[in-house]
Scaffold this motif. Sequence first.
Motif, mmCIF file in Angstrom:
data_model
loop_
_atom_site.group_PDB
_atom_site.id
_atom_site.type_symbol
_atom_site.label_atom_id
_atom_site.label_comp_id
_atom_site.label_asym_id
_atom_site.label_seq_id
_atom_site.Cartn_x
_atom_site.Cartn_y
_atom_site.Cartn_z
ATOM 1 N N GLY A 192 0.873 -1.260 0.042
ATOM 2 C CA GLY A 192 -0.270 -0.164 -0.137
ATOM 3 C C GLY A 192 0.551 1.200 0.123
ATOM 4 N N SER A 193 2.100 0.780 -0.274
ATOM 5 C CA SER A 193 2.752 2.372 0.193
ATOM 6 C C SER A 193 3.358 3.192 1.181
ATOM 7 C CB SER A 193 3.019 2.771 -1.109
ATOM 8 O OG SER A 193 2.914 2.321 -2.330
ATOM 9 N N GLY A 194 2.893 2.479 2.109
ATOM 10 C CA GLY A 194 2.825 3.295 3.398
ATOM 11 C C GLY A 194 4.007 2.977 4.736
ATOM 12 N N TYR A 195 4.480 4.204 4.689
ATOM 13 C CA TYR A 195 5.764 3.417 6.016
ATOM 14 C C TYR A 195 5.276 3.928 7.935
ATOM 15 C CZ TYR A 195 7.177 7.825 5.702
ATOM 16 O OH TYR A 195 7.750 9.403 5.728
ATOM 17 N N THR A 196 6.143 3.457 8.480
ATOM 18 C CA THR A 196 5.934 3.847 9.865
ATOM 19 C C THR A 196 7.304 3.826 11.025
ATOM 20 O OG1 THR A 196 3.080 3.118 10.459
ATOM 21 C CG2 THR A 196 4.734 3.578 12.383
ATOM 22 N N LEU A 197 7.688 4.995 11.396
ATOM 23 C CA LEU A 197 9.060 4.880 11.473
ATOM 24 C C LEU A 197 9.123 5.421 13.160
ATOM 25 C CD1 LEU A 197 12.529 4.468 10.526
ATOM 26 C CD2 LEU A 197 11.720 6.706 9.686
ATOM 27 N N ASP A 198 9.284 4.677 14.286
ATOM 28 C CA ASP A 198 9.747 5.490 15.272
ATOM 29 C C ASP A 198 10.624 5.921 15.847
ATOM 30 O OD1 ASP A 198 6.917 4.928 15.580
ATOM 31 O OD2 ASP A 198 7.768 3.074 16.454
ATOM 32 N N ALA A 199 11.534 7.059 16.284
ATOM 33 C CA ALA A 199 12.613 7.445 16.499
ATOM 34 C C ALA A 199 12.668 7.965 18.101
ATOM 35 C CB ALA A 199 13.315 8.308 15.716
ATOM 36 N N LYS A 200 14.257 7.887 18.605
ATOM 37 C CA LYS A 200 14.162 8.493 19.636
ATOM 38 C C LYS A 200 14.683 9.212 19.919
ATOM 39 C CE LYS A 200 13.936 5.512 23.743
ATOM 40 N NZ LYS A 200 14.744 4.529 24.782
ATOM 41 N N LEU A 201 14.825 10.463 19.831
ATOM 42 C CA LEU A 201 14.841 11.748 19.589
ATOM 43 C C LEU A 201 15.590 12.354 21.055
ATOM 44 C CD1 LEU A 201 12.290 13.841 17.467
ATOM 45 C CD2 LEU A 201 14.171 12.592 16.509
ATOM 46 N N LEU A 202 17.069 12.138 20.964
ATOM 47 C CA LEU A 202 18.483 13.011 21.381
ATOM 48 C C LEU A 202 18.481 14.302 22.107
ATOM 49 C CD1 LEU A 202 19.823 9.092 22.162
ATOM 50 C CD2 LEU A 202 18.072 9.831 23.236
ATOM 51 N N THR A 203 19.100 14.838 20.824
ATOM 52 C CA THR A 203 19.461 15.656 20.575
ATOM 53 C C THR A 203 18.256 17.342 20.942
ATOM 54 O OG1 THR A 203 21.271 15.459 19.445
ATOM 55 C CG2 THR A 203 21.231 18.025 19.291
ATOM 56 N N LYS A 204 19.027 18.267 22.153
ATOM 57 C CA LYS A 204 18.134 19.087 22.815
ATOM 58 C C LYS A 204 18.190 19.592 21.058
ATOM 59 C CE LYS A 204 17.622 18.958 27.653
ATOM 60 N NZ LYS A 204 17.692 19.871 28.605
ATOM 61 N N GLY A 205 16.977 20.783 21.827
ATOM 62 C CA GLY A 205 16.736 22.102 19.946
ATOM 63 C C GLY A 205 15.758 21.598 19.446
ATOM 64 N N LYS A 206 15.926 22.752 18.054
ATOM 65 C CA LYS A 206 14.926 22.204 17.353
ATOM 66 C C LYS A 206 15.056 21.512 16.470
ATOM 67 C CE LYS A 206 12.372 26.318 17.745
ATOM 68 N NZ LYS A 206 11.602 28.610 17.389
ATOM 69 N N GLU A 207 14.551 20.268 15.556
ATOM 70 C CA GLU A 207 15.793 19.442 14.969
ATOM 71 C C GLU A 207 14.585 19.522 13.789
ATOM 72 O OE1 GLU A 207 17.641 17.077 14.587
ATOM 73 O OE2 GLU A 207 18.519 16.726 17.214
ATOM 74 N N GLN A 208 15.231 19.569 12.831
ATOM 75 C CA GLN A 208 15.125 19.578 11.200
ATOM 76 C C GLN A 208 15.427 18.002 10.620
ATOM 77 O OE1 GLN A 208 16.129 22.524 8.194
ATOM 78 N NE2 GLN A 208 16.841 23.483 10.060
ATOM 79 N N LEU A 209 13.685 17.730 10.127
ATOM 80 C CA LEU A 209 14.198 15.941 10.234
ATOM 81 C C LEU A 209 13.617 15.595 8.641
ATOM 82 C CD1 LEU A 209 12.917 15.169 13.865
ATOM 83 C CD2 LEU A 209 14.755 13.934 12.669
ATOM 84 N N ARG A 210 13.942 14.139 8.137
ATOM 85 C CA ARG A 210 13.029 13.906 6.895
ATOM 86 C C ARG A 210 13.241 12.713 6.107
ATOM 87 N NH1 ARG A 210 17.604 15.968 1.985
ATOM 88 N NH2 ARG A 210 19.485 14.600 2.429
ATOM 89 N N VAL A 211 12.889 11.672 5.735
ATOM 90 C CA VAL A 211 13.118 10.884 5.096
ATOM 91 C C VAL A 211 13.715 10.175 4.310
ATOM 92 C CG1 VAL A 211 11.783 8.107 5.425
ATOM 93 C CG2 VAL A 211 10.459 10.055 6.725
ATOM 94 N N LYS A 212 14.818 9.406 3.777
ATOM 95 C CA LYS A 212 15.484 9.220 2.300
ATOM 96 C C LYS A 212 15.088 7.567 2.016
ATOM 97 C CE LYS A 212 19.716 9.663 0.757
ATOM 98 N NZ LYS A 212 20.674 8.726 0.771
ATOM 99 N N GLY A 213 14.614 7.660 0.711
ATOM 100 C CA GLY A 213 14.895 6.558 0.617
ATOM 101 C C GLY A 213 16.368 5.517 -0.045
ATOM 102 N N ASP A 214 16.342 4.475 -0.009
ATOM 103 C CA ASP A 214 17.248 3.547 -0.694
ATOM 104 C C ASP A 214 17.595 5.018 -2.343
ATOM 105 O OD1 ASP A 214 15.572 3.296 -2.125
ATOM 106 O OD2 ASP A 214 16.613 0.954 -1.089
#
Length: 135
Positions: A100-122
């Motif tokens: 169905g082309s969906g995904y779920t990803l859990d991540a622990k964020l350890l660095t304080k501050g404003k994080e900019q995040l993205r998902v990258k494909g292979d």
Amino acid sequence: MNASLRTRCAHALTAGVLTAALLSAGTAASAAPSPKPSPSASVAAAAITVKASANEVDQGGTVTFTGRTKGLKVGSKLLLQHKNGTKWTTLKASTTVKNGSGYTLDAKLLTKGKEQLRVKGDDDTVSPTVKVTVK
């Protein structure tokens, strides 16, 4: 009589030149090779969306990232990245594209501050950036 002969010759010459020009333009247009799709065109067709479960999280807290992909095969690996200065660094969080082309990803964020995040494909396809504040 001499003038009318020159006029007829001039008209015939003009008609011949115009005919040759039209024929060569038509031949050049039909002989032009059709453009081939570039390799980046297939990459541009791929896309990843991303949504974070929270805009703010305590340090060490878990954020769930969900989204859909387009143009990526089921089973393709997806990595979570964060911006570290001017570079994107891969975090220790990954998943694969599900049916169905969906995904779920859990991540622990350890660095304080404003994080900019993205998902990258292979295949180097990246999602838009999401921001999460780590307190």
